[in-house]
Enzyme design. Structure first.
Site, PDB file in Angstrom:
ATOM      1  CG  ASP A  27      52.681 -48.484  19.459  1.00 45.27           C
ATOM      2  OD1 ASP A  27      52.503 -47.620  20.573  1.00 45.27           O
ATOM      3  OD2 ASP A  27      53.493 -48.255  18.773  1.00 45.27           O
ATOM      4  CE1 TYR A  28      50.850 -56.684  20.743  1.00 44.69           C
ATOM      5  CE2 TYR A  28      52.177 -56.811  22.505  1.00 44.69           C
ATOM      6  CZ  TYR A  28      51.743 -57.485  21.102  1.00 44.69           C
ATOM      7  OH  TYR A  28      52.420 -58.805  20.949  1.00 44.69           O
ATOM      8  CD  GLU A  29      48.708 -47.706  18.483  1.00 39.76           C
ATOM      9  OE1 GLU A  29      47.735 -47.511  18.424  1.00 39.76           O
ATOM     10  OE2 GLU A  29      49.785 -46.819  18.260  1.00 39.76           O
ATOM     11  CG  HIS A  30      43.977 -52.295  18.739  1.00 37.19           C
ATOM     12  ND1 HIS A  30      42.924 -51.422  18.752  1.00 37.19           N
ATOM     13  CD2 HIS A  30      45.094 -51.500  17.750  1.00 37.19           C
ATOM     14  CE1 HIS A  30      43.131 -50.117  17.441  1.00 37.19           C
ATOM     15  NE2 HIS A  30      44.495 -50.647  17.235  1.00 37.19           N
ATOM     16  CD  GLN A  35      51.333 -43.651  20.193  1.00 35.11           C
ATOM     17  OE1 GLN A  35      50.597 -43.375  19.408  1.00 35.11           O
ATOM     18  NE2 GLN A  35      51.498 -45.262  21.318  1.00 35.11           N
TER      19      GLN A  35
END
Length: 308
Positions: free
Chosen positions: A156-159, A218
């Protein structure tokens, strides 16, 4: 027909069969059918929620997802694949993992990597090199998995401070190694509809999608006020992006974004179920659900456990 001709004929049939397999789209990935899988993120918001607080229906497959393990230290500095536990480990400890799994044979416990932030700082994917990051990650995560008796991982890396190809190789090699070593039995990814995020996860999917068991898309990252028909369109778009993957339907339990249970989430799921496309439901998150008595967790599991 002479005996000499038989081997030649067999070879032709074999080659034809192989060519059919290779050119048939269904051979790439068979379309998954409906599933009774329910997944829930837990522990990121430190609201003292325990596994035992959450209702568990014995007729579903249930995955808790501890949130988050992050390759940062407590001073918010990146550590190049050396992961630390940043979930509520006081309430969600190794002994509590063992206890909930012993009490419920249908429960597995995974953990998620990355997340949005660590101590208020964006949790960036920032490897020094592919090989060093993978080596550190395999070592540190294997330790956490064995300590907590965990079954799988979620990404769930988002950056990102690395390009999509680097992300793909790091995460792909990590999942490959953990699976080959028998350390995990499943892996998932948790993208959302953002150009930078999608470019990284779609690169990973293209190269390593065959190793990814679930796509925790998501859908709650879409605008509040999402309608049933919009949700279904979003679902079909992302199912096309992650072609052949088990894309799960999702909602956020505080109702702040996306399509909420009160506004038609289960109506949308009913449509997906009738089309054999409901591969499961996941919720963000148990921490918020505690305040409303986990009513939507119960409803989700009852829905999944009921044959269409």
């Amino acid at each position: 027909m002479s005996n000499m001709a038989l081997p030649k004929l067999k070879l032709i049939f074999t080659l034809f069969f192989l060519q059919t397999l290779l050119t048939s789209p269904t051979s790439i990935r068979a379309a998954p059918a409906n599933s009774d899988l329910f997944r829930e993120y837990i522990g990121a918001q430190f609201k003292n929620v325990k596994f035992s607080d959450v209702p568990i229906n014995p007729n579903v497959e249930f995955h808790f997802i501890l949130s988050f393990a992050i390759d940062y230290d407590t001073s918010s500095s990146p550590t190049n694949g050396k992961f630390n536990v940043f979930w509520d480990s006081d309430n969600l400890s190794p002994s509590q993992v063992s206890s909930i799994k012993n009490q419920h044979s249908n429960v597995k416990v995974a953990f998620s990597l990355g997340g949005d932030s660590v101590n208020g700082v964006p949790a960036e994917f920032k490897p020094s090199s592919i090989d060093s990051w993978v080596s550190n990650a395999v070592s540190s995560l294997t330790g956490i998995i064995q300590q907590y008796n965990l079954d799988g991982i979620d990404i769930d890396y988002e950056h990102f401070s690395a390009d999509p190809a680097t992300f793909s190789e790091c995460i792909g090699k990590l999942i490959t190694t953990l699976k080959n070593n028998g350390v995990i039995s499943f892996a998932s990814i948790a993208p959302f509809d953002d150009d930078q995020v999608q470019s990284h996860y779609l690169a990973l999917w293209k190269s390593y999608g065959h190793l990814i068991d679930y796509v925790n898309f998501q859908f709650y990252a879409y605008d509040q006020g999402t309608t049933v028909s919009q949700f279904i369109n979003y679902f079909k778009t992302q199912s096309s992006n992650y072609n052949g993957g088990k894309v799960l339907a999702s909602f956020i339990s505080d109702g702040s974004r996306g399509l909420s249970p009160e506004n038609g989430f289960f109506t949308a799921c009913d449509t997906l179920k009738s089309e054999q496309q409901l591969h499961g439901i996941f919720v963000w998150s148990a921490d918020d659900s505690k305040a409303i008595g986990f009513r939507y967790e119960e409803q989700s599991q009852n829905f999944l456990a009921t044959p269409h």
